[in-house]
Write an enzyme that holds these catalytic residues in place. Structure first.
Site: not given
Ligand code: 4NP
Length: 159
Positions: A11, A14, A16-18, A126
């Site tokens: 993401c 690196n 939050c999402r990934s 995001d």
């Protein structure tokens, strides 16, 4: 890479999402008894948060779902395109960044994680600038659906 299969979750930052996607992917692989076969990691397009643990809201969501996680942020490097079988982006911006950075002879397949969501919710947005944690829980749910479906198709040798 010594393991049989490998997946890198990407993401922008690196944090939050990934990390959520990596934690979920690794957890599902373990549940399937395939831990020895998969190398799973995550990385960022940008270098702003290198060395940091995930955003506290991402950590909370992972903890709430009993997903262990202790990785820290790193930036995507050229070697990743040769070392990993699959590199997953979270949104269209990630995908265009990945395509732009990929060397011509890259081994990795570049895939939008949400393309595997059986509910068709393709974009994992995001949540970093949100004022609450709801976007992180939604990200988690999307990751569970998409990673489950990807691993099912992978096991069936459809991908
Ligand atoms: P992520 O969220 O890509 O899901 O980790 C972000 C985290 C930090 C920033 C952007 C997105 N940032 O610009 O610092």
């Amino acid at each position: 890479m010594s393991k049989k299969h490998s997946a890198l979750l990407i993401c922008l930052g690196n944090i939050c999402r990934s990390p959520i996607a990596e934690g979920v992917f690794a957890h599902l692989v373990k549940q399937n008894g395939d831990e020895a076969e998969w190398h799973v990691d995550s990385a960022a397009i940008g270098g702003w948060h290198v060395g940091k643990s995930p955003d506290w809201r991402a950590q909370d969501v992972l903890k709430a779902h009993n997903i262990p996680y202790n990785n820290t942020a790193r930036q995507l490097v050229k070697e990743d395109f040769y070392n990993f079988d699959y590199i997953f982006g979270m949104d269209e911006e990630n995908m265009s960044d990945l395509k732009r950075k990929a060397p011509k002879d890259a081994k990795a397949k570049l895939l939008l994680l949400g393309d595997f969501d059986p509910e068709g919710d393709r974009i994992i947005r995001d949540p970093y600038y949100d004022s609450d944690s709801k976007g992180f829980e939604k990200c988690y749910q999307q990751c569970v659906r998409s990673c489950t479906e990807f691993l099912k198709r992978h096991q069936n040798k459809e991908i």
